[in-house]
Design a protein around this motif. Structure first.
Motif: not given
Length: 423
Positions: A97-108, A235-239, A316-320
């Protein structure tokens, strides 16, 4: 039982976190009966897990987290589950969930959440049983909401809740999610988790009445992101476009894999010193059919790990390469998780059948594993019959029956696997 991942696939930090998890296994095993009887994980155990850094696997580095790879997350969490299924399940859910939240929510929103001193831990429910929600100035008012099951709710600081219930999603034909961050101080935990499995996971129902959620803490998530990929992401945003597929890997299978690994190790440890009642056999380890069953069980678990590894490799291949998934590839990834869960469950079931009458004791470790893996394998993201039906339908050019895959088919402008794969 050795993991199949090579050391070179993990960073130095990831190997250290894996070692931390391994060191916790004997400690966690001592709490098995207590956790089941008290239906929650003792706070001292939660603190031990936190001190080992195992609640920050999916948290971004900029907020003090470890931001490990998806592969490392699976390996580390599966090791925790070898110690105890409920603890492994909660560690898995919170990190996923922490991973999902970090990829889904705005920087703010992330700055506001993770900028506090308290360790942030998300529980979640990705489908509301009931949600009466109104759009108001500045956000959303949840007049009434009910969600189940909120795994890890007693140890979470926040809940990540889908404001769409199943009925509204079906009626609108929008199978995406509207995820909202709600502090646990605004959530009522309904103490209704009375189960035979994962008793300590605190997967209670969650209730909300008349709670305002600011706009910045609500995000729409759908599968269309995977079909229109912005190549400039770094970077991480690619995910970010793949977050729903990542959820399929990080929510469910890690703990199941660890439970199965633990079952094989436990059986192998005990077999030389255990006879077979009403026979001349004084050591199970010397009996041919037991040797066969152990070999088969171990291969099932190792095969499950290979399916998980394949799914991670494809992701990972698709992301990269910033590539979109075909419908068949989406179905295959989801089915890899469900088939791996089935193999793990079958391995434990085989060993359970060869463990004699004493295995039915609640305090028997294999009995605990048996109960926990059965419940875990019934999770919506790991149910084998659902995954195998999905893969079979897509292979035969029929529209998928699975909600997430069906939504992805719609985003491709197709309702059949054959057409989508040829586009």
């Amino acid at each position: 039982m050795a993991n199949l991942s090579s050391d070179h696939q993990l960073t130095t930090l990831e190997r250290q976190l894996l070692n931390n998890a391994t060191a916790l296994v004997p400690y966690l095993q001592k709490f098995g009966t207590m956790i089941d009887e008290e239906r929650h994980i003792p706070e001292e155990v939660i603190q031990k897990v936190s001190d080992a850094g195992l609640f920050k696997l999916g948290t971004p580095k900029e907020y003090g987290g470890h931001e490990v790879s998806i592969r490392a997350m699976v390996e580390i969490i599966s090791e925790v589950a070898k110690g105890n299924g409920s603890v492994g399940w909660v560690v898995q859910i919170i990190n996923g969930n922490n991973y999902t939240a970090s990829l889904s929510l705005s920087s703010e929103a992330l700055d506001s959440l993770f900028g506090q001193q308290e360790e942030v831990r998300f529980c979640s429910v990705l489908g509301a049983r009931k949600a009466v929600v109104k759009k108001v100035d500045g956000g959303y008012l949840v007049e009434e909401g009910f969600w189940g099951f909120g795994s890890g709710s007693k140890h979470a600081t926040h809940a990540l809740l889908n404001l769409n219930d199943a009925k509204s999603m079906q009626e609108s034909k929008n199978l995406g999610m509207m995820l909202a961050v709600v502090p646990m101080s605004e959530v009522t935990i309904v103490d209704d988790w009375y189960t035979m499995s994962l008793k300590g996971s605190a997967s209670n129902s969650l209730e909300i009445k008349n709670v305002f959620i600011p706009e910045k803490y609500v995000v729409s998530q759908d599968t269309k992101q995977m079909s229109s990929l912005p190549v400039e992401l770094k970077g991480r945003d690619k995910y970010k476009p793949y977050v729903q597929l990542i959820t399929s890997i990080t929510t469910g299978i890690s703990a199941i894999l660890g439970l199965a690994r633990g079952a094989v190790e436990y059986f192998v440890e005990k077999a030389p010193h255990r006879g077979i009642t009403m026979t001349i056999h004084h050591s199970q380890a010397e009996v041919g059919h037991i040797q066969y069953k152990v070999g088969l069980a171990a291969m099932k678990v190792e095969s499950a790990h290979l399916h998980i590894s394949r799914a991670i490799d494809h992701l990972e291949r698709h992301v990269q390469n910033a590539e979109g998934f075909s419908l068949k590839e989406v179905a295959q990834l989801q089915t890899d998780m469900t088939y791996a869960a089935m193999l793990c469950w079958e391995a434990v079931d085989m060993l359970m059948a060869e463990s004699g009458g004493s295995v039915i004791a609640d305090s028997n470790r294999l009995s605990q594993i048996f109960r926990d893996i059965r419940g875990g394998s019934n999770h919506a993201l790991t149910t084998a019959s659902t995954g195998l039906e999905l893969y079979g339908r897509v292979l035969m050019g029929l529209p998928p029956q699975h909600g997430m895959t069906l939504a992805y088919a719609s985003s491709l402008g197709s309702t059949t696997g054959a057409k989508a794969d040829n586009e």
